[in-house]
Motif scaffolding. Structure first.
Motif, short mmCIF file in Angstrom:
data_model
loop_
_atom_site.label_atom_id
_atom_site.label_comp_id
_atom_site.label_asym_id
_atom_site.label_seq_id
_atom_site.Cartn_x
_atom_site.Cartn_y
_atom_site.Cartn_z
N CYS A 146 60.59 25.85 85.53
CA CYS A 146 59.61 25.19 86.41
C CYS A 146 59.23 26.18 87.50
N VAL A 147 57.93 26.45 87.63
CA VAL A 147 57.48 27.49 88.54
C VAL A 147 56.44 26.95 89.52
N GLU A 148 56.51 27.42 90.74
CA GLU A 148 55.48 27.15 91.75
C GLU A 148 54.84 28.49 92.10
N ALA A 186 51.10 21.59 91.91
CA ALA A 186 51.72 22.79 92.45
C ALA A 186 52.86 23.29 91.57
N ARG A 187 53.49 22.36 90.84
CA ARG A 187 54.63 22.72 89.98
C ARG A 187 54.17 22.67 88.52
N VAL A 188 54.46 23.72 87.78
CA VAL A 188 54.10 23.79 86.37
C VAL A 188 55.36 24.05 85.55
N TYR A 189 55.51 23.29 84.49
CA TYR A 189 56.66 23.42 83.60
C TYR A 189 56.24 24.19 82.35
N CYS A 241 53.46 23.52 77.70
CA CYS A 241 53.33 23.37 79.15
C CYS A 241 53.36 21.89 79.49
N SER A 242 53.66 21.61 80.76
CA SER A 242 53.74 20.22 81.20
C SER A 242 53.45 20.15 82.69
N ARG A 243 52.91 19.01 83.10
CA ARG A 243 52.69 18.76 84.53
C ARG A 243 53.84 18.02 85.19
N ASP A 244 54.66 17.35 84.39
CA ASP A 244 55.73 16.53 84.98
C ASP A 244 57.11 16.81 84.39
#
Length: 531
Positions: free
Chosen positions: A386-388, A448-451, A465-468
């Motif tokens: 998980c990256v910001e 702001a956070r991307v998985y 990829c995921s948003r949550d």
């Protein structure tokens, strides 16, 4: 006797140098361009192994900036005498073509976990050095000699010279004690004294399908050495159906009960012949017959299951699948290409509970990248993070990598585009050629956070990829994971695949990315996480 499953060290653990000190076993393996240098594994039962702090952690001991792919640390040799651990290693500055620019060094430590001394420069004549401590207290260095001259055998034999620990240098004449057998490409020497004989164990045949381990012996350390009849000691070359291929380069260890084992490298190739896990470490039992070491199970082929002394079980705490970056320092399984994981690259303090990477050079740089990764150790894995990251321009990128070297990698990365403040792309590098297998970019302006996730299943790799962190979307189509292998590398390679995190800022502003966690899981055949 107990039975163990091979390989005992899975993934990129080549050129094993095994050592027993009391009840403890240690294996030192090559790390090539990965920093810190020389991986050290520890066991008390030969079944369970743990990763110790690496030996070469300071730039004064090892500076890998600019090293070619598969350069750097080759074939370390670990020994113990006079109350000290001795570690010999080669730093390969250039290896392709007629010339090999190499330097051989010695460091020592009172404890296997260090601190290790500043290096003593020994010679530059060839690679794969090893230090032998003789019964009379004298010390001898052996290494292969590289012959660059046209019309000569490049692998020119095994050199022997005395080492003076008081003077901290090699002394006396240099002897070429063994030029190998018809297998050719003699390298990786280790000396042993057993029952009145000096035994020389070498690797031959090259490190791919024709690899082998060969033994020679002499009554005098200076030779002449006679090769073992009906050799080699170990090889997979005669049988392509064997699970453990390319068996060769290794070292011997005597157990407390008087029995012996051989630690050696091997490969487990995929059906297409490529070994994405790189060269691994296996153990074989040794029986002495007619004054020669032989595989205890007979023949020359490596066994999938090997017998070792029945020692009290000593399991170690297992590494957690997820690293939440809450410790004060990174665990020893994390490595970086060519440079230390220091304050210029990374921080666990800047934002507690996150690994902050400061953007530096591109993913093809051989100098100063910001990339932190761990070995792939199974054919089926899942790696997630998980990256910001808030890129300000297209020269800033951060994300998830499957990284063999600067000529072979996949990169699932966030960056900035004209149409999006934050978007996701996929980069592929095969034999030095960069391409973008997914034409469209995935906008992430709204979070702001991307998985990010990758899944490797033998020769296949997929990206998500995921948003949550719950609902995942595929990024593009399935790709070829087997490009991340020694056999497919430019000029051939000697390492193995890593998975991890990276951040670039080609503008020089050192924009950072914050990684909340990284998760590495090995999967069962049904796709579930392995127990």
């Amino acid at each position: 006797m107990a039975c163990i499953a091979n390989p005992v060290l899975r993934g990129f653990y080549p050129d094993p140098s095994i050592l027993r000190v009391g009840d403890d076993y240690y294996i030192a393996t090559s790390t090539f361009e990965w920093y810190p240098g020389v991986a050290i594994s520890h066991s008390r039962d030969l079944v369970h192994w743990r990763t110790l702090p690496p030996a070469l952690t300071r730039s004064s001991q090892l500076d890998l900036r600019g090293r070619p792919n598969s350069g750097g640390v080759w074939a370390p040799a670990l020994s113990h005498a006079d109350g000290l651990f001795h570690l010999i290693y080669t730093d390969v500055r250039g290896w392709a073509g007629d010339f090999k620019d190499v330097r051989n060094f010695l460091v020592t430590a009172p404890d296997i976990e260090g601190p290790w001394s500043e290096p003593v420069h020994l010679n530059n004549s060839g690679f794969d050095p090893s230090l032998f401590h003789d019964e009379d207290g004298r010390k001898w260095l052996v290494n292969m000699v590289w012959d660059h001259r046209h019309g000569h055998d490049s692998f020119g034999g095994i050199l022997l010279q005395e080492y003076d620990p008081a003077a901290r240098r090699l002394v006396g004449p240099v002897h070429n004690i063994f030029r190998g057998t018809a297998l050719g490409l003699v390298e990786g020497p280790h000396l042993y004294w057993v029952d009145g004989w000096y035994y020389l164990l070498v690797a031959e045949g090259g490190t791919f399908t024709t690899h082998a381990a060969t033994v020679a012996r002499s009554r005098s350390i200076e030779g002449p050495y006679e090769a073992m009849p009906d050799g080699p000691l170990l090889t997979s070359a005669h049988d392509p159906s064997l699970r453990l291929q390319a068996a060769g380069h290794g070292s011997l260890v005597q157990h407390a009960d008087g029995s012996w084992s051989l630690a050696h490298l091997c490969r487990r190739p995929l059906s297409n012949g490529r070994a994405i896990l790189g060269r691994e470490t296996a153990l074989q039992p040794i029986g002495w017959r007619d004054g020669w070491p032989r595989l205890a199970h007979g023949g020359q082929a490596p066994a999938d299951q090997a017998t070792v002394p029945d020692l009290p079980a000593q399991p170690w705490p297992q590494r957690a699948p997820r690293d939440d970056f809450e410790a004060t320092a990174l665990a020893p399984h994390w490595q970086a290409p060519r440079v230390p994981i220091d304050a210029a690259m990374a921080s666990l303090d800047a934002r507690p509970g996150f690994l902050r990477l400061y953007g530096r050079e591109s993913p093809v740089s051989r100098f100063e990248q910001s990339l932190v990764a761990c070995r792939q150790q199974a054919f089926r894995i899942e790696a997630s993070t998980c990256v910001e990251f808030s890129p300000e321009n297209f020269q800033q990128m951060a994300g998830l990598v499957a990284f063999y070297n600067t000529d072979a990698f996949y990169y699932l990365f966030l960056t900035r585009a004209a149409h999006s403040r934050r978007c996701l792309g996929l980069m592929r590098c095969e034999r030095g050629q960069v391409s973008y297998p997914v034409e469209k970019e995935y906008p992430f302006d709204d979070c702001a956070r991307v998985y990010l996730r990758l899944v490797i299943d033998h020769a296949r790799i997929r990206f998500y990829c995921s948003r949550d962190g719950d609902r995942w979307q595929a990024v593009g189509w399935e790709q070829d994971a087997s490009i991340l292998s020694d056999e497919h590398a430019l000029l051939c390679g000697f390492t193995g695949n890593f998975v991890g995190m990276a951040c670039q800022d080609l503008s020089g502003q050192r924009l950072h990315a914050d990684f909340d966690w990284f998760e590495y899981r090995e999967l069962d055949e049904d796709g579930s996480a392995a127990a």
